[in-house]
Structure formats: structure tokens, C-alpha cells
Scaffold this motif. Structure first.
Motif, PDB file in Angstrom:
ATOM      1  N   LYS A  64      -7.426   5.773  -3.119  1.00 10.27           N
ATOM      2  CA  LYS A  64      -8.917   5.951  -2.755  1.00 10.27           C
ATOM      3  C   LYS A  64      -9.304   6.248  -1.413  1.00 10.27           C
ATOM      4  O   LYS A  64     -10.174   6.918  -1.062  1.00 10.27           O
ATOM      5  N   SER A  90      -5.518   1.601  -4.238  1.00 15.57           N
ATOM      6  CA  SER A  90      -6.519   1.320  -3.050  1.00 15.57           C
ATOM      7  C   SER A  90      -6.117   2.407  -1.949  1.00 15.57           C
ATOM      8  O   SER A  90      -7.122   2.922  -1.322  1.00 15.57           O
ATOM      9  N   TYR A  91      -4.728   2.874  -1.775  1.00 14.85           N
ATOM     10  CA  TYR A  91      -4.537   3.845  -0.714  1.00 14.85           C
ATOM     11  C   TYR A  91      -4.955   5.237  -1.284  1.00 14.85           C
ATOM     12  O   TYR A  91      -5.369   6.215  -0.582  1.00 14.85           O
ATOM     13  N   GLU A 101       0.853  -1.181  -0.082  1.00 14.94           N
ATOM     14  CA  GLU A 101       0.088  -0.159  -0.135  1.00 14.94           C
ATOM     15  C   GLU A 101       0.793   1.305   0.012  1.00 14.94           C
ATOM     16  O   GLU A 101       0.446   2.190  -0.717  1.00 14.94           O
ATOM     17  N   SER A 137      -0.471   2.737  -3.571  1.00 12.97           N
ATOM     18  CA  SER A 137      -1.331   1.959  -4.281  1.00 12.97           C
ATOM     19  C   SER A 137      -2.546   2.755  -4.705  1.00 12.97           C
ATOM     20  O   SER A 137      -2.938   3.610  -4.149  1.00 12.97           O
TER      21      SER A 137
END
Length: 392
Positions: free
Chosen positions: A213, A210-211, A191, A208
Motif C-alpha cells: 500500500k 501494508s508495504y 514489512e 507485507s
């Protein structure tokens, strides 16, 4: 006629002239005496006030410096001026270099890395050295992380709210979820990660998708910025130690730095800097339970769960369903929470320099978070169930 009512007038011109010069001489002597006492400096301790800085107006916030100076009065005056100038220049410079949130004109700093994720950034020597040290401590996975910028920002905002209890993670499920999500990401190299090139003194921060986001969600919910890199509670140790090193290199090594965050940095030229009041929290009030000597060339780092004064910002208590907690700036990067297993922790280290100061700051944080007590130096701490007993 009463003799007290008689006024004698000096009519002779020469007598008037003599009287005038006598009065003038008295006035001049009195003025000169006042100036002498105003500018004369006897050997002793002097508080060194720092210059203002429009570019970094908060650079000296929470940092105090006292110097012991001896010698002739004029030598002391010159030393005070030079110390103030040098300390102001260096402390403000390091403040800007180690700032992870704001960029400054013609300065490459931590914020430069935060604002260019995925790119290699060449850093000044001090910033690279500090990041290497902070990263090595991060890799111990004991509760400190230089990648915890968002988590630190969440808690800094929370601690300074007018009514912090209402949004505390102990009472607010969303806040608790946010802290836990951040802690999980901080400790996952997939991440967040930091890479180093020693030869060119470059670093690269990677995040990343996802991080990113998660950042966007936290920005909307809590106003959290995208500053990942943050020296956290080690920052004061780097600021003070580098500044002290610059002063010592210039021949001034009899100073004592203290910070609001709890750092005492005693420069090597001092024989004796007095004592430290060891504080605890008894019946809802801060009080002194012991004193410890502070000698030259030592660093002491304090972590505490309680305010020194009622209403001190950055500290509060919260209770929910029979569970209570004391909140303070000491955040665990492992859990995202602020523990209070220990009321206060003091760590003392010898041979003060940059690494010694950061080691003391780190050791005191980890010990406060409930981790292992340091093997080097001295450590004193207080537990909540025995607030009047200083251990070990």
C-alpha cells in the motif's frame, strides 16, 4: 629577368621518371613514418575506452579504466585490444546482473527478484554471492540496506531535479513523511524480508500488504517503482571488483579503475599508481588539502557531501528556519535522511578483491553517515567545522 622568376622544366623522359620516383619515395616514407608514430606504442599508461552496448547503453557510465602496459609495441597493441574487449563484455554483464530496476533478455538478475515477490528465484553465482554479502551488511543495521530501493530511488530523483530545494524533506513535510515511512519499513522484517537457500542459490523477497500500500501511495505521489532490492552505493564496488577479477584471471592485472561514485581500485600487478588528491570543501569550493599514495592491490572508497565542481548534479545545499544541510547520494536507511556530519570520508583497504572492495565501500558509507570509524585499513575524514584539517 629576375633569377627567381625562372622556372626550370624537366623535358627529358628519363629525368622526369627519376623525379617522379624520388617524389613518390619521399611521400611513401613520410606516410610510413606517420603510420609508425600513429600505431607505435611505447610502455606507459593507456586509457581504455569501452565498447558501446545497445542492450545496456549506460553500463560504463561513470567508470574509467587505465592500464600500465610494457613490452614490445605490437604486444601492447594486442593487450589494449584484448583488455577493451574483455572489460566491455564483463562490465556490461555484471551491470545487467546487478540491475534491480530493469530486466534483460536471457538474464536473471536482481530485477527478476523484485518483479516476482513471494517467489523463490534461482540466481547466477555472482548475483547470489553479492546478495549474500549485501544482506550480511544490511543485518548490521548501521545505515545500509539492500532493501532500500524505493528510498534510494526517491533521493536519486530528488538529487537530480532542476530545483531540488523546493521539494527537499527539510522544506516539504510530505517528502519528509515519505522518507521516514520508507526507513521504518526497510528496517522492519515484518514489512520487508529476504530469504536464502544456499544449496540451490535461490532467494525470496517478501513484502507485507501494508508495504504494498505504501508503494502504491509513493508511486502516485513521486513515481516510485516497486524495486525493493538495490545494491545502492555498494554497486560500483561489485561491478569493478568482479570485472577486475576477470581481467586478472586473463593475465591483465596492471589496471586502475576509478568511478564517479568515488571508488579507486588498483589491481595487484601495479607497483605504483601515483597519488590520490584528498578533497575538502572550503568557503563553498572543493579543493585539495592532502595527497595519499596509491599502491598496487589497494582499494580506496570516497564519500563526500559536496560537489567537485559548481553545478555538479547529485549535490546541493538547502536551508530552512536557520537549519542547513548539504545533500549528496549518501542516504541513511535508518532515518531516510541524507546527513552531512562529515564533509568527506576516505577508506583504504589492502588486498583488493570483491569482498575487500565492498567492505571499503560499506565502511566509508557508515563512517560518512556518522557511524563508527572502521577498525581495519586506513580512514581519513574531514569535519564541517574544520574543513582544512584531515583527520585522524
Amino acid at each position: 629577368m629576375n633569377r627567381n622568376d625562372i622556372t626550370v622544366e624537366v623535358k627529358h623522359p628519363k629525368l622526369r621518371t627519376v623525379a617522379f620516383f624520388i617524389a613518390l619515395a619521399v611521400a611513401v616514407c613520410s606516410f610510413a613514418g606517420g603510420i609508425y608514430f600513429w600505431v607505435h606504442n611505447d610502455p606507459g599508461w593507456f586509457d581504455i575506452g569501452l565498447d558501446s552496448n545497445e542492450t545496456a547503453p549506460l553500463y560504463a557510465d561513470g567508470v574509467a579504466l587505465r592500464f600500465y602496459l610494457d613490452g614490445k609495441s605490437n604486444d601492447i597493441r594486442v593487450a589494449k585490444t584484448e583488455i577493451k574487449k574483455l572489460c566491455s563484455e564483463r562490465l556490461s554483464r555484471y551491470y545487467m546482473l546487478f540491475d534491480g530496476a530493469e530486466m534483460y533478455p536471457d538474464v536473471v538478475n536482481l530485477a527478476s527478484v523484485n518483479q516476482t515477490p513471494g517467489a523463490w528465484v534461482a540466481l547466477p553465482d555472482e548475483v547470489y554471492e553479492v546478495l549474500c554479502d549485501a544482506w550480511a551488511k544490511t543485518q548490521k543495521h548501521e545505515g545500509y540496506s539492500v532493501l532500500a530501493g524505493a528510498l534510494n530511488e526517491f533521493w536519486q530523483t530528488q538529487l537530480y531535479l532542476t530545483d531540488p530545494q523546493a521539494t527537499d524533506p527539510l522544506l516539504d513535510p510530505d517528502a519528509k513523511k515519505a522518507c521516514e515511512a520508507l526507513a521504518a519499513a526497510i528496517n522492519d522484517p515484518n514489512e520487508l524480508n529476504l530469504e536464502f537457500r544456499d544449496a540451490s542459490k535461490e532467494v525470496r523477497l517478501t513484502k507485507s500488504a501494508s508495504y504494498v500500500k505504501l508503494e502504491e501511495e509513493l508511486a502516485e505521489a513521486y513515481g516510485i517503482s516497486g524495486a525493493v532490492l538495490d545494491l545502492g552505493l555498494l554497486k560500483e564496488s561489485y561491478l569493478v571488483a568482479y570485472t577486475a577479477q576477470a581481467l586478472a584471471d586473463a593475465g591483465y592485472d596492471t589496471g586502475l579503475f576509478t568511478t564517479r561514485g568515488g571508488l579507486y581500485y588498483c589491481m595487484a600487478g601495479l607497483d605504483d599508481a601515483g597519488t590520490i588528491d584528498v578533497m575538502s570543501y572550503v568557503d563553498g569550493e572543493a579543493g585539495i588539502i592532502a595527497e595519499k599514495p596509491l599502491a598496487g592491490g589497494t582499494v580506496v572508497s570516497l564519500r563526500r557531501a559536496f560537489p567537485f565542481e559548481t553545478g555538479e548534479f547529485g549535490y546541493y545545499a538547502v536551508t530552512a528556519d536557520g537549519e542547513s544541510a548539504l545533500r549528496s547520494p549518501q542516504v541513511s536507511a535508518l532515518t531516510g535522511d541524507v546527513p552531512d556530519e562529515r564533509l568527506a570520508v576516505y577508506v583504504k583497504r589492502e588486498n583488493a578483491d570483491v569482498l575487500t572492495a565492498s567492505d571499503a565501500a560499506y565502511d566509508s558509507l557508515i563512517a560518512f553517515l556518522g557511524g563508527t570509524l572502521p577498525e581495519e585499513g586506513e580512514c581519513w575524514y574531514v569535519l564541517p567545522d574544520a574543513p582544512k584539517t584531515l583527520l585522524p
